[in-house]
Design an enzyme around this catalytic site. Structure first.
Site, mmCIF file in Angstrom:
data_model
loop_
_atom_site.group_PDB
_atom_site.id
_atom_site.type_symbol
_atom_site.label_atom_id
_atom_site.label_comp_id
_atom_site.label_asym_id
_atom_site.label_seq_id
_atom_site.Cartn_x
_atom_site.Cartn_y
_atom_site.Cartn_z
ATOM 1 N N SER A 173 8.790 4.677 -1.231
ATOM 2 C CA SER A 173 9.142 3.966 0.121
ATOM 3 C C SER A 173 10.518 4.181 0.287
ATOM 4 O O SER A 173 10.879 3.811 1.608
ATOM 5 C CB SER A 173 8.395 2.800 0.176
ATOM 6 O OG SER A 173 9.361 1.520 -0.795
ATOM 7 N N LYS A 174 11.284 4.171 -0.510
ATOM 8 C CA LYS A 174 12.870 4.190 -0.293
ATOM 9 C C LYS A 174 13.366 5.564 -0.391
ATOM 10 O O LYS A 174 14.799 5.986 -0.240
ATOM 11 C CB LYS A 174 13.561 3.400 -1.204
ATOM 12 C CG LYS A 174 13.242 1.903 -1.130
ATOM 13 C CD LYS A 174 13.919 1.166 -2.114
ATOM 14 C CE LYS A 174 13.669 -0.383 -2.156
ATOM 15 N NZ LYS A 174 14.019 -1.087 -3.218
ATOM 16 N N SER A 175 12.473 6.593 -0.608
ATOM 17 C CA SER A 175 13.060 7.967 -0.461
ATOM 18 C C SER A 175 12.674 8.867 0.557
ATOM 19 O O SER A 175 11.734 8.434 1.520
ATOM 20 C CB SER A 175 12.319 8.720 -1.935
ATOM 21 O OG SER A 175 12.311 9.975 -1.702
#
Length: 315
Positions: free
Chosen positions: A244-246
């Site tokens: 989700s942070k990529s």
């Protein structure tokens, strides 16, 4: 200062009744549903279905500045395309402030929470961990924090990751229940909502594993039951970060759901042969429900203990 009772250094058994099983999937509307979210949704749905229980969807829209316009409906549409439907009406945290305020008022009245005028800059010397107020003056918009005892380890037995232990005072400190900007903190809202919805089993990604001891402390402070926990393996991007942070956190294809469901099934450690020949979402979900093996889910949370907690258990 009123302190919470000392926490045991052994796993605390859940205080929820063994049945009926009630689980939930609780996405935040900060973007479209991606593969990591699907894995959490599918995994939690499978555990609920295998137990003959209820599966709920709760929208955790507590942070308006981070919310993406239209994301809630797109996430719900994606879940529907993958055959994952909430068994009860969908709850939105943005509409539940009265419940959170009532819980906060109880904690304040009992001396278990306090208004904090500290800033992040002021707490920098302590690594951001609050153990005493260092503010030089009062703020017009103070945060509210939970008082955390100076010693004691919170431990629990996770169904996937095994025993997890944390000295909350040393690792986290007095944590925020209501932010200085007036928004509700995740830890308070999730504890209140899980209890209000009768959730017996929390199944979610392993990135939230280290939040669980804080939630157990809050459950005890509020006199609420502690559910069972299962933290599923994370899906990482090519850069090694949580998906989700990529940049790899791209929306999944709602028009062709079978490949993503099969991939999620594999990431959950399940036998691919069980889904062979399933040509529709309904057929795939039926086979997945009957052949799902909880014990096959791989642990994938990385380091499962903070050093202080391990030291305490070893003593």
């Amino acid at each position: 200062m009123t302190a919470l009772p000392d926490e045991p250094a052994v796993p605390t058994p859940p205080t929820t009744p063994p049945a009926p099983y009630r689980g939930r999937f609780a996405p935040s509307p900060t973007g479209d549903l991606h593969f990591g979210s699907l894995l959490a949704a599918f995994g939690s749905w499978l555990l609920a279905r295998q137990a003959g229980g209820t599966w709920l969807v709760r929208v955790e829209d507590l942070d308006p500045p981070r919310e993406v316009a239209g994301a809630v409906q797109r996430q719900l549409d994606a879940l529907a395309a993958f055959g994952l439907h909430s068994d009860e009406a969908i709850v939105r945290q943005s509409e539940r402030g009265t419940l959170y305020q009532a819980a906060l008022d109880r904690l304040l009245a009992q001396g278990l929470a306090f208004h904090c005028h500290c800033s992040r800059t002021g707490l920098a010397a302590a690594g951001g961990i609050h153990r005493r107020c260092v503010a030089q003056g009062a703020r017009t918009d103070p945060a509210v924090r939970l008082r955390v005892a100076d010693h004691g380890v919170v431990a629990f037995d996770d169904a996937v990751q095994g025993v997890y232990a944390q000295d909350v005072a040393r690792a986290v400190g007095d944590f925020v229940l209501r932010r200085a900007d007036g928004y509700w903190a995740y830890q308070l809202a999730v504890v209140v909502d899980d209890a209000a919805q009768g959730i017996t089993d929390v199944v979610r990604g392993a990135d939230l594993l280290d939040s669980t001891p804080r939630q157990i402390l809050l459950q005890r402070a509020l006199g609420l039951p502690t559910p069972r926990y299962a933290h599923l393996p994370l899906v990482l991007g090519a850069d090694g970060r949580k998906l989700s942070k990529s940049e790899a956190a791209l929306p999944i294809d709602r028009d062709d759901p079978l490949p993503a469901l099969r991939a999620a099934w594999l990431r959950l450690g399940q036998d691919p042969a069980a889904l062979a020949g399933a040509g529709s979402v309904a057929a795939l979900l039926a086979r997945a429900q009957s052949d799902f093996v909880v014990a096959a889910i791989p642990a994938g949370a990385g380091d499962r203990h903070d050093a202080a907690a391990v030291s305490t258990i070893a003593d």
